[in-house]
Design a protein around this motif. Structure first.
Motif, PDB file in Angstrom:
ATOM      1  N   ASN A   1       0.823  -1.206   0.000  1.00 11.79           N
ATOM      2  CA  ASN A   1       0.000   0.000   0.000  1.00 11.79           C
ATOM      3  C   ASN A   1       0.858   1.257   0.000  1.00 11.79           C
ATOM      4  O   ASN A   1       0.528   2.251  -0.668  1.00 11.79           O
ATOM      5  N   SER A   2       1.959   1.225   0.754  1.00 10.10           N
ATOM      6  CA  SER A   2       2.869   2.375   0.803  1.00 10.10           C
ATOM      7  C   SER A   2       3.452   2.661  -0.565  1.00 10.10           C
ATOM      8  O   SER A   2       3.549   3.819  -0.994  1.00 10.10           O
ATOM      9  N   GLN A   3       3.847   1.609  -1.270  1.00  7.29           N
ATOM     10  CA  GLN A   3       4.390   1.790  -2.613  1.00  7.29           C
ATOM     11  C   GLN A   3       3.337   2.366  -3.546  1.00  7.29           C
ATOM     12  O   GLN A   3       3.630   3.275  -4.331  1.00  7.29           O
ATOM     13  N   ALA A   4       2.130   1.858  -3.458  1.00  4.80           N
ATOM     14  CA  ALA A   4       1.050   2.366  -4.323  1.00  4.80           C
ATOM     15  C   ALA A   4       0.792   3.842  -4.052  1.00  4.80           C
ATOM     16  O   ALA A   4       0.634   4.635  -4.994  1.00  4.80           O
ATOM     17  N   ARG A   5       0.773   4.213  -2.771  1.00  3.71           N
ATOM     18  CA  ARG A   5       0.554   5.626  -2.427  1.00  3.71           C
ATOM     19  C   ARG A   5       1.700   6.498  -2.928  1.00  3.71           C
ATOM     20  O   ARG A   5       1.483   7.597  -3.447  1.00  3.71           O
ATOM     21  N   ALA A   6       2.933   5.996  -2.782  1.00  3.79           N
ATOM     22  CA  ALA A   6       4.106   6.755  -3.221  1.00  3.79           C
ATOM     23  C   ALA A   6       4.105   6.933  -4.741  1.00  3.79           C
ATOM     24  O   ALA A   6       4.450   8.006  -5.244  1.00  3.79           O
ATOM     25  N   GLU A   7       3.711   5.900  -5.467  1.00  3.66           N
ATOM     26  CA  GLU A   7       3.685   6.008  -6.931  1.00  3.66           C
ATOM     27  C   GLU A   7       2.609   6.964  -7.411  1.00  3.66           C
ATOM     28  O   GLU A   7       2.791   7.662  -8.411  1.00  3.66           O
ATOM     29  N   VAL A   8       1.489   7.007  -6.696  1.00  7.53           N
ATOM     30  CA  VAL A   8       0.431   7.983  -7.030  1.00  7.53           C
ATOM     31  C   VAL A   8       0.991   9.395  -6.891  1.00  7.53           C
ATOM     32  O   VAL A   8       0.808  10.253  -7.763  1.00  7.53           O
ATOM     33  N   GLN A   9       1.692   9.649  -5.784  1.00  3.87           N
ATOM     34  CA  GLN A   9       2.284  10.968  -5.562  1.00  3.87           C
ATOM     35  C   GLN A   9       3.338  11.275  -6.609  1.00  3.87           C
ATOM     36  O   GLN A   9       3.467  12.398  -7.085  1.00  3.87           O
ATOM     37  N   TRP A  10       4.137  10.262  -6.983  1.00  2.84           N
ATOM     38  CA  TRP A  10       5.164  10.460  -7.988  1.00  2.84           C
ATOM     39  C   TRP A  10       4.536  10.915  -9.307  1.00  2.84           C
ATOM     40  O   TRP A  10       5.025  11.832  -9.971  1.00  2.84           O
TER      41      TRP A  10
END
Length: 204
Positions: A192-201
């Protein structure tokens, strides 16, 4: 080197921006020699690209770097929490509970800066509780990268409640000494953290 690395990770220098020795010397009040050595070190680490006859340029933190970071975190942090469940002391458990309570408090206040600090401390306690000195050193070695990924996702207040819930699940699994559940919850949290980070990216 630490100062320049932090600046690159935080976006102080844009990807592809030239890092001029004279400007850095003036800003940091140092001579050219330590600046040159720092740039060499950062080049070896992949943060800087040295172009012959042109100079040093910031490479920044790429989307591939982000994916690689989470691949490493998933592999090592799942192992770490498995060990932590088996080895955590009463004092460490109390510290983990206290940090979670602070995360909950600051989440309600929507204070993302303080949630970020407690989030980092939460994971550090797990690293220490693993009782693996080598694993803890490896995990701590990339905290600058993790900090930036967390900072991006925690800056969105709508993420705070979900992040808190994920940490609650991890905490409960450790408290109940459920090793497999703890590892599963850590895996779930990191995905989930990776998914959130990629959205922000993608929004940058």
């Amino acid at each position: 080197a630490a100062t320049l690395r932090k600046r690159i990770l935080q976006g102080h220098y844009r990807i592809g921006e030239q890092l001029k020795e004279s400007v850095i010397c003036e800003e940091l009040a140092v001579s050219r020699t330590p600046v040159r050595e720092a740039l060499k070190q950062l080049s070896a680490e992949g943060f800087v690209e040295n172009v012959p006859n042109r100079g040093a340029f910031a490479r920044g933190f790429t989307k591939q770097d982000l994916r690689d970071l989470y691949a490493v975190r998933a592999a090592i942090e799942e192992m770490a929490i498995g060990l932590a469940v088996e080895n955590i002391t009463a004092e460490e458990m109390a510290a983990l509970e206290e940090v979670y309570d602070l995360m909950e408090f600051y989440t309600k206040k929507k204070n993302s800066k303080m949630v970020l600090e407690q989030n980092q401390r939460f994971h550090e306690i797990i690293y220490q509780a693993s009782k693996s000195r080598f694993m803890a050193q490896v995990l701590m070695s990339y905290q600058d990268y993790v900090y930036q990924a967390r900072k991006a996702t925690l800056s969105i207040s709508s993420n705070l409640k979900q992040i808190l819930e994920e940490h609650r699940e991890i905490l409960e699994a450790i408290r109940e000494k459920e090793r497999e559940r703890a590892m599963e919850q850590m895996s779930h949290h990191l995905k989930n953290s990776q998914a959130r980070a990629e959205v922000q990216w993608n929004m940058l």
